[in-house]
Design a protein around this motif. Structure first.
Motif, PDB file in Angstrom:
ATOM      1  N   PRO A 106       0.827  -1.212   0.000  1.00  0.00           N
ATOM      2  CA  PRO A 106       0.000   0.000   0.000  1.00  0.00           C
ATOM      3  C   PRO A 106       0.861   1.262   0.000  1.00  0.00           C
ATOM      4  CG  PRO A 106      -0.827  -1.592   1.596  1.00  0.00           C
ATOM      5  CD  PRO A 106       0.491  -2.115   1.105  1.00  0.00           C
ATOM      6  N   GLU A 144      -8.413  -1.458  -3.144  1.00  0.00           N
ATOM      7  CA  GLU A 144      -7.727  -1.581  -1.852  1.00  0.00           C
ATOM      8  C   GLU A 144      -6.773  -0.417  -1.627  1.00  0.00           C
ATOM      9  OE1 GLU A 144      -7.847  -6.458  -2.051  1.00  0.00           O
ATOM     10  OE2 GLU A 144      -5.943  -5.403  -2.280  1.00  0.00           O
ATOM     11  N   GLU A 145      -6.101   0.009  -2.668  1.00  0.00           N
ATOM     12  CA  GLU A 145      -5.166   1.120  -2.546  1.00  0.00           C
ATOM     13  C   GLU A 145      -5.885   2.402  -2.116  1.00  0.00           C
ATOM     14  OE1 GLU A 145      -2.089   3.275  -2.081  1.00  0.00           O
ATOM     15  OE2 GLU A 145      -1.831   1.181  -2.644  1.00  0.00           O
ATOM     16  N   ALA A 186     -15.771  -4.871   0.647  1.00  0.00           N
ATOM     17  CA  ALA A 186     -14.476  -4.610   1.264  1.00  0.00           C
ATOM     18  C   ALA A 186     -14.468  -5.129   2.696  1.00  0.00           C
ATOM     19  CB  ALA A 186     -14.165  -3.117   1.251  1.00  0.00           C
ATOM     20  N   ALA A 227      -6.890  -4.182   4.386  1.00  0.00           N
ATOM     21  CA  ALA A 227      -8.044  -4.068   3.490  1.00  0.00           C
ATOM     22  C   ALA A 227      -7.955  -5.151   2.426  1.00  0.00           C
ATOM     23  CB  ALA A 227      -8.099  -2.690   2.839  1.00  0.00           C
ATOM     24  N   ALA A 228      -9.084  -5.777   2.140  1.00  0.00           N
ATOM     25  CA  ALA A 228      -9.158  -6.783   1.080  1.00  0.00           C
ATOM     26  C   ALA A 228     -10.519  -6.678   0.415  1.00  0.00           C
ATOM     27  CB  ALA A 228      -8.948  -8.179   1.650  1.00  0.00           C
ATOM     28  N   VAL A 229     -10.523  -6.771  -0.901  1.00  0.00           N
ATOM     29  CA  VAL A 229     -11.744  -6.552  -1.686  1.00  0.00           C
ATOM     30  C   VAL A 229     -12.039  -7.781  -2.527  1.00  0.00           C
ATOM     31  CG1 VAL A 229     -12.692  -5.220  -3.606  1.00  0.00           C
ATOM     32  CG2 VAL A 229     -11.537  -4.045  -1.738  1.00  0.00           C
ATOM     33  N   VAL A 231     -12.227  -4.727   6.013  1.00  0.00           N
ATOM     34  CA  VAL A 231     -11.233  -3.764   6.474  1.00  0.00           C
ATOM     35  C   VAL A 231     -10.899  -3.996   7.947  1.00  0.00           C
ATOM     36  CG1 VAL A 231     -11.948  -2.020   4.797  1.00  0.00           C
ATOM     37  CG2 VAL A 231     -12.982  -2.032   7.068  1.00  0.00           C
ATOM     38  N   TYR A 287      -7.609 -14.650   0.231  1.00  0.00           N
ATOM     39  CA  TYR A 287      -8.831 -14.263  -0.476  1.00  0.00           C
ATOM     40  C   TYR A 287      -9.833 -15.413  -0.605  1.00  0.00           C
ATOM     41  CZ  TYR A 287      -6.788  -9.732  -1.590  1.00  0.00           C
ATOM     42  OH  TYR A 287      -6.242  -8.479  -1.498  1.00  0.00           O
ATOM     43  N   THR A 340      -7.085  -4.716  -6.378  1.00  0.00           N
ATOM     44  CA  THR A 340      -5.895  -4.027  -5.871  1.00  0.00           C
ATOM     45  C   THR A 340      -6.071  -2.516  -5.921  1.00  0.00           C
ATOM     46  OG1 THR A 340      -4.534  -5.853  -6.668  1.00  0.00           O
ATOM     47  CG2 THR A 340      -3.391  -3.807  -6.125  1.00  0.00           C
TER      48      THR A 340
END
Length: 523
Positions: A292, A438-439, A466, A450-452, A468, A514, A435
C-alpha cells in the motif's frame, strides 16, 4: 563446478570456513560447522533409506535444524519439502500423501500433533525428531536429529545428480482447492539465488534477517542468497513487530524481505521502527502482493537511507520483476521490469504482445520457470505452455509460465499489476481491479488492513465488498470510508458493502487469504 543446491554451501565453506553462517537465538554456527552437520545428516539419511529423488518433509519452525535439513536432504540427493510450521495435521497429511513423502523431520511436540494422521500416510517409512522431549509411540522408526548430524561421512562422497534433477517441492495454496506442489530443480533454485543476489548486490558482508517461512519461495531465496554469497543468515520467531525492530538492531541486519502484511505491521507506531535509527539496514524488499502506498510512505520516512525494492514473483517461476529503488518517486505503483536473464511478456488472449497500456497476462520466460506441479499434468499444461513467440520451426522446445496475473506495461517498459485473472470483479459491465480499490481504501489513513472481493449481484453482476481492519483503537465509520472512496474513484468502483474485521485471514506465507474471504460469503 557449482550446479547443485548444496554446492552453494560447499563453496562458501571453501572461501571462509570460519565465517559466521547461521544465527538463531544463542546458537551461532560457522560455515564449517553447518557443512559438518549437513554432511552427517546426508550420510545418515541415506543409511536410513533415503534414495535419489525421495521426498523428505521438513515440518519445523525457524531453527538451525530447518536449515541443516534443507542442505542435508539436498546433499543426500533427496527432494526437500518444506512445510509451514503453522499448518495443522490434516494439511500436513495432504502434503505428505500428495507427494508420497518417505520421511519427515519434525519436533516431538509437532509429532504429537500428527499422531492421529501418521497411520494415514502410507508412504512414510521413517521419522527424524529434532529437539528435546518424548516422542509418541509409532510403528515407524524414529531417529534423533542430532545423532544423525554427528554421523561420520564417507571419505569420498559420490553423487549422481545433475542440475535438472528435482530438488524441492513447494506447496502453494493457489486460488481454489487444496495446495499444489510446485517442483523446482537444482537449476531453478541456484539461478534464482544468483539472479536475486545480483540485483540486490548481496555480498559476503550481508547479515540477512529471515522472517518469511522457507516454504515460501521468497523465504527460501533468502537462505540461498545468503549462503551463495557467504553472508550470515539470522533466523527469528516473532510475535510482535517491535521484536523484528529489536533484532534488526541487535544483529546489525543489512537486509530484510517481507510481504505487505508484515510491512503494514512495521508501519504502525507501536512497532518502534520510526524511533530507532537503523544504520546497518542497507535494503528491504517487498513481495507477495502490492505494498500500500500509505505504508510505503511511512517506510520511506522511517528508513531514509535504506533502499526499498518492490518485487513480484510467483512460486511457479520464483522471481519475475523488481523496481529499482531510484524509480520509486517516478513509479511508486510499478512492479518494475524483468529480473536479470529473464524476459517478461504481456500477452493478449490471442497470444500476441500487448501494446503499452493494454491489459494482458504476465508470462515469464527464463531459467527459473519451474518443472510444473507434482502429479498434476493438466494443471502443469495450463501453467507451462510452449512459447508462442518462437518461430514454429523450433517446435515445442521451451516452456514459459503463464502467471494468471493481469498487468499492463507503460511506454518505458515498466509493468503495473492490475489483478488476478480469477479475481477481477465484473460490475456494471466494468472490469475492476481489487488491488486498485484496496489502494484507495488505504489512502483513507484509517486502516491497517483491506481486502476486496466481488459478490453476486442480480442487477450489477457483481458488487464490491471490502473487508477492512481499522488502525488499533480507532473507531471506523463505514459510510465515511465509502464517501472517501467516492471522492477518489468512479461510483462503480466504490464498495457497496464494508465489513469491519479484527484481522484479515492469512495464508501460511502471510498473504491475505482471499479464498477464505470468498468462503465466508458462501462463494
Amino acid at each position: 563446478m557449482d550446479f547443485l543446491i548444496w554446492h552453494l554451501l560447499r563453496e562458501s565453506v571453501r572461501r571462509a570456513p570460519d565465517k559466521e553462517a547461521l544465527v538463531h537465538n544463542s546458537e551461532r554456527l560457522t560455515y564449517a560447522q553447518v557443512a559438518r552437520r549437513t554432511a552427517g545428516l546426508a550420510t545418515a539419511l541415506r543409511a536410513a533409506g533415503m534414495r535419489r529423488l525421495d521426498r523428505v518433509g521438513i515440518y519445523l519452525e525457524a531453527s538451525v535444524p530447518q536449515v541443516i535439513s534443507i542442505f542435508g536432504i539436498s546433499r543426500g540427493e533427496g527432494v526437500y519439502v518444506p512445510i509451514n510450521a503453522l499448518l495443522h495435521a490434516e494439511q500436513v497429511m495432504h502434503i505428505a500423501c500428495d507427494c508420497g513423502m518417505k520421511a519427515l523431520i519434525t519436533t516431538p511436540a509437532k509429532l504429537m500433533e500428527l499422531a492421529e494422521v501418521l497411520p494415514r500416510i502410507p508412504s512414510l517409512e521413517f521419522l527424524v525428531v529434532a529437539g528435546d522431549g518424548d516422542t509418541p509411540k509409532t510403528q515407524l522408526p524414529v531417529y534423533r536429529f542430532d545423532s544423525l548430524c554427528a554421523t561420520d561421512p564417507p571419505a569420498v562422497w559420490k553423487e549422481s545428480s545433475i542440475e535438472k534433477n528435482l530438488a524441492a517441492i513447494l506447496y502453494t495454496s493457489g486460488s481454489t482447492g487444496k495446495p499444489k506442489g510446485v517442483m523446482l530443480s537444482h537449476a531453478n533454485v541456484v539461478a534464482g539465488s544468483r539472479i536475486v543476489s545480483d540485483y540486490l548486490e548481496i555480498t559476503e558482508h550481508e547479515r540477512i534477517l529471515a522472517v518469511l517461512p522457507f516454504s515460501f519461495d521468497a523465504g527460501m531465496n533468502q537462505l540461498m542468497t545468503a549462503f551463495e554469497r557467504g553472508g550470515t543468515l539470522v533466523l527469528t520467531n516473532f510475535t510482535f513487530a517491535r521484536e523484528i525492530v529489536q533484532m534488526l538492531l541487535k544483529e546489525h541486519i543489512t537486509g530484510l524481505a517481507g510481504v505487505p502484511t508484515l510491512w503494514s505491521l512495521l508501519a504502525q507506531c507501536n512497532s518502534t521502527l520510526s524511533k530507532q535509527p537503523l544504520p546497518d539496514l542497507r535494503y528491504i524488499t517487498n513481495t507477495g502482493g502490492a505494498m500500500p502506498q500509505a505504508v510505503l510512505k511511512v517506510l520511506r520516512a522511517a528508513l531514509p537511507a535504506t533502499k526499498i525494492f518492490l518485487m513480484y514473483g510467483l512460486t511457479e517461476a520464483f522471481r519475475s520483476t523488481y523496481l529499482p529503488p531510484e524509480e520509486l518517486d517516478r513509479r511508486p505503483t510499478s512492479m518494475g521490469k524483468a529480473i536479470p536473464d529473464t524476459e517478461i511478456l504481456v500477452l493478449n488472449e490471442h497470444g500476441g504482445l500487448c501494446k503499452p497500456g493494454e491489459i494482458g497476462e504476465l508470462v515469464h520466460r527464463g531459467p527459473t520457470v519451474s518443472l510444473g506441479y507434482w502429479n498434476r499434468p493438466e494443471d502443469t499444461a495450463r501453467a507451462l505452455r510452449p512459447n508462442p513467440l518462437l518461430p514454429p520451426e523450433m517446435g515445442d522446445c521451451e516452456k514459459v509460465c503463464y502467471s494468471g496475473d493481469l498487468v499492463k506495461v507503460d511506454k518505458d517498459g515498466f509493468l503495473y499489476f492490475v489483478g488476478r485473472r480469477d479475481t477481477m470483479i465484473k460490475s456494471s459491465g466494468f472490469r475492476i481491479s481489487p488491488t486498485e480499490v484496496e489502494e484507495v481504501l488505504f489512502q483513507s489513513g484509517k486502516l491497517r488492513g483491506a481486502a476486496v472481493i466481488g459478490v453476486p449481484d442480480d442487477v450489477l453482476g457483481q458488487s464490491i465488498k471490502a473487508f477492512v481492519v481499522p488502525l488499533d483503537g480507532d473507531p471506523l465509520d463505514a459510510e465515511a470510508l465509502r464517501d472517501h472512496c467516492a471522492e477518489k474513484m468512479p461510483r462503480y468502483m466504490v464498495p457497496k458493502f464494508v465489513e469491519v474485521l479484527s484481522e484479515l485471514p492469512k495464508t501460511s506465507s502471510g498473504k491475505v487469504d482471499y479464498p477464505a474471504l470468498r468462503r465466508r460469503e458462501g462463494l
